[in-house]
Design a protein around this motif. Structure first.
Motif, short mmCIF file in Angstrom:
data_model
loop_
_atom_site.label_atom_id
_atom_site.label_comp_id
_atom_site.label_asym_id
_atom_site.label_seq_id
_atom_site.Cartn_x
_atom_site.Cartn_y
_atom_site.Cartn_z
N SER A 1 5.29 -20.96 -15.43
CA SER A 1 6.59 -21.01 -16.11
C SER A 1 6.88 -19.71 -16.84
N ARG A 2 5.89 -19.18 -17.53
CA ARG A 2 6.11 -17.96 -18.31
C ARG A 2 6.19 -16.72 -17.42
N VAL A 3 5.48 -16.72 -16.31
CA VAL A 3 5.59 -15.60 -15.37
C VAL A 3 7.01 -15.55 -14.81
N LEU A 4 7.57 -16.71 -14.46
CA LEU A 4 8.94 -16.73 -13.95
C LEU A 4 9.92 -16.27 -15.03
N GLY A 5 9.70 -16.70 -16.27
CA GLY A 5 10.56 -16.24 -17.35
C GLY A 5 10.50 -14.74 -17.53
N LEU B 1 17.10 -12.70 -10.89
CA LEU B 1 16.72 -13.76 -9.97
C LEU B 1 17.85 -14.74 -9.73
N LEU B 2 18.60 -15.07 -10.79
CA LEU B 2 19.71 -16.03 -10.70
C LEU B 2 20.95 -15.37 -11.26
N GLN B 3 21.87 -14.99 -10.39
CA GLN B 3 23.09 -14.32 -10.81
C GLN B 3 24.23 -15.34 -10.90
N THR C 1 11.75 -24.38 -18.38
CA THR C 1 11.53 -23.09 -17.73
C THR C 1 12.84 -22.35 -17.52
N LEU C 2 13.88 -23.09 -17.13
CA LEU C 2 15.19 -22.46 -16.93
C LEU C 2 15.72 -21.87 -18.23
N ARG C 3 15.52 -22.58 -19.32
CA ARG C 3 15.94 -22.04 -20.63
C ARG C 3 15.14 -20.80 -20.97
N ARG C 4 13.87 -20.77 -20.58
CA ARG C 4 13.02 -19.62 -20.88
C ARG C 4 13.51 -18.37 -20.16
N THR C 5 14.10 -18.54 -18.98
CA THR C 5 14.62 -17.38 -18.26
C THR C 5 15.87 -16.82 -18.92
N GLY C 6 16.57 -17.62 -19.71
CA GLY C 6 17.79 -17.18 -20.37
C GLY C 6 19.00 -17.11 -19.46
N VAL C 7 18.86 -17.54 -18.20
CA VAL C 7 19.96 -17.42 -17.24
C VAL C 7 21.08 -18.39 -17.56
N ALA C 8 20.74 -19.62 -17.93
CA ALA C 8 21.74 -20.67 -18.11
C ALA C 8 22.24 -20.77 -19.54
#
Length: 468
Positions: A117-121, A129-131, A209-216
């Motif tokens: 999860s943290r590696v993906l973040g 990764l997600l535009q 995990t999605l929140r950790r990426t900051g994309v959404a």
């Protein structure tokens, strides 16, 4: 293409210590290092010391082998040929890596989940990764798949709903209209496990995990799933975590009664299989129509757990062989309904139906993933195979990030793992050393030279200067 020389004029000798077959591992492992894979694994994994020493280096070795195409423990010998020892430290023997995986218990697998999860973040910080386009939301898809296994020594293997003997993998992905899917969360389960078991937990993990990426940030993700996951535990978890849902429903009495209330003039034709547009009027000619009706899910539960939303229904003519031979007096239809909490103002009926049908994208992820490392779950120990799946997901996300870095606007940004491996990883090279520097001599006129150079340059860039 024809052979240029006579057979007697060509010989083969395995004697060059400076050749590597997968020079693309150099930028790929740099990318993994920047994402903190080795450090996170070393800090978080508490595998017993006798087998778990240097956990970070062993995790890196396992992921490197998977990036190079390994789908079994024996294939980790890919890391021990030619000049690999001059490029990388600790190219472990397959037996050492196998012993390391067999020491995993369920708690260690969960620790590895946290690492993934943290590696993906971390990957999402520097890689798009997600535009998201204006007004767009991230689609989170949930589904399970059976990974076929052979032999009678696999713990947990059994015949599941597909009739294939194997283990059940539950996968949650994230994607947008302009970005290929990445895997947010994963869980390996027994082969006979029902699809919804543990789904609520993996939904919570995936959205975290999605929140950790900051994309959404600032938007509500949309969780899409089929009817196996239509239950309060899964849907309630998603809504509590700040997501909307779009989940196929089972055709129970409440759903049938709601469909019966839809008036005949409420149905709208949609662009569906074999649909065409009339050249004169511009109207769509299709056999599929959609309509919707307000719906309250889980009415049998206490009032606080009932969820208000929309029941979107798609109907198509029921053309069974009997009806073709002897037409009925009235048209009959087959109905497919799904429950969604999206707002009608931002997503009308037709758009909601089209968006929901996009859930099929997760089948492509299943096929891509199972064509790689999980093709042969390597151990008879269930927890070792669970760890292997998590490592395969880390490798999957790394290849996705590498494809975007190397060719952001081209086909590699959405290519399969096999394509990225063929173009960016499986690049042969000869090592030359001069003045304490190693130079990789790569094939002249390599078709994907520009993409490789871009990936190599970005992953080897110096860190940003510290601001005083």
């Amino acid at each position: 293409m024809q052979f240029k020389h006579a057979p007697a004029a060509v010989s083969a000798v395995f004697d060059d210590p400076n050749i590597v077959s997968s020079a693309g591992l150099v930028p790929m492992l740099r990318l993994a290092q920047h994402a903190g894979l080795a450090r996170l694994a070393q800090d978080r994994l508490s595998v017993p010391t006798d087998k778990g020493a240097n956990a970070g280096a062993k995790v890196m070795a396992l992921v490197a082998g998977m990036l190079a195409g390994a789908d079994s423990i024996d294939d980790m010998n890919l890391l021990r040929h030619g000049g690999m020892g001059r490029l990388f430290h600790r190219t472990y023997a397959p037996s050492t890596l196998g012993s390391f995986l067999r020491e995993f218990r369920f708690g260690h697998v969960r620790q590895l989940d946290a690492v993934a999860s943290r590696v993906l973040g971390n990957l999402a910080v520097d890689t798009p990764l997600l535009q998201l386009r204006d007004g767009e939301r991230v689609m989170v898809d949930l589904d399970d798949t059976i990974i076929e296994v052979h032999g009678y020594q696999k713990q947990g293997a059994s015949f599941g709903y597909s009739g294939v003997r194997g283990l059940n993998a539950l996968i949650a992905t994230a994607s947008t209209t302009s970005s290929a899917p990445v895997i947010l969360a994963q869980r390996l389960r027994q082969g006979k496990t029902g699809s919804p078991k543990g789904a609520a937990r993996i939904v919570g993990d995936a959205l975290a995990t999605l929140r950790r990426t900051g994309v959404a940030a600032g938007t509500r993700p949309l969780l899409r799933a089929d009817s196996a996951f239509y239950g309060y535990a899964t849907i309630g978890t998603a809504i509590t975590a700040g997501a909307d849902v779009s989940v196929t429903v089972r055709m129970d009495l409440a759903v049938k009664a709601a469909i019966a209330t839809i008036p005949d003039d409420a149905w709208t034709m949609i662009e569906y299989t074999d649909s065409i547009r009339d050249e004169t009027t511009g109207q769509l000619i299709s056999k599929a129509e959609v309509a919707e009706v307000p719906f309250t899910a889980f009415r049998s539960r206490r009032k606080a757990e009932r969820i208000e939303g929309r029941l979107v229904v798609r109907r198509i003519p029921d053309l069974s062989p009997r009806q073709v031979e002897q037409p009925t007096l009235f048209d009959t239809f087959r109905h497919h309904a799904f429950f969604t909490t999206t707002d009608l103002e931002t997503m009308d009926t037709v758009a909601a139906d089209k968006t929901h049908r996009g859930h099929a994208i997760i089948e492509q992820v299943h096929a891509d993933l199972k064509a790689g490392p999980p093709a042969h779950l390597p151990s008879g120990v269930f927890t070792a195979n669970s760890a292997w799946l998590v490592l395969a997901v880390i490798a999957f996300n790394l290849t996705r990030a590498a494809g975007i870095i190397a060719d952001r606007s081209g086909r590699l940004a959405r290519a399969t793992t096999a394509t990225i491996r063929r173009t960016l990883v499986h690049v042969p090279a000869r090592l030359a050393r001069s003045a304490r520097r190693i130079t990789l001599h790569l094939p002249e006129a390599w078709p994907w030279q520009n993409a490789f150079n871009r990936l190599f340059t970005i992953t080897h860039a110096p860190p940003p200067a510290a601001i005083a």
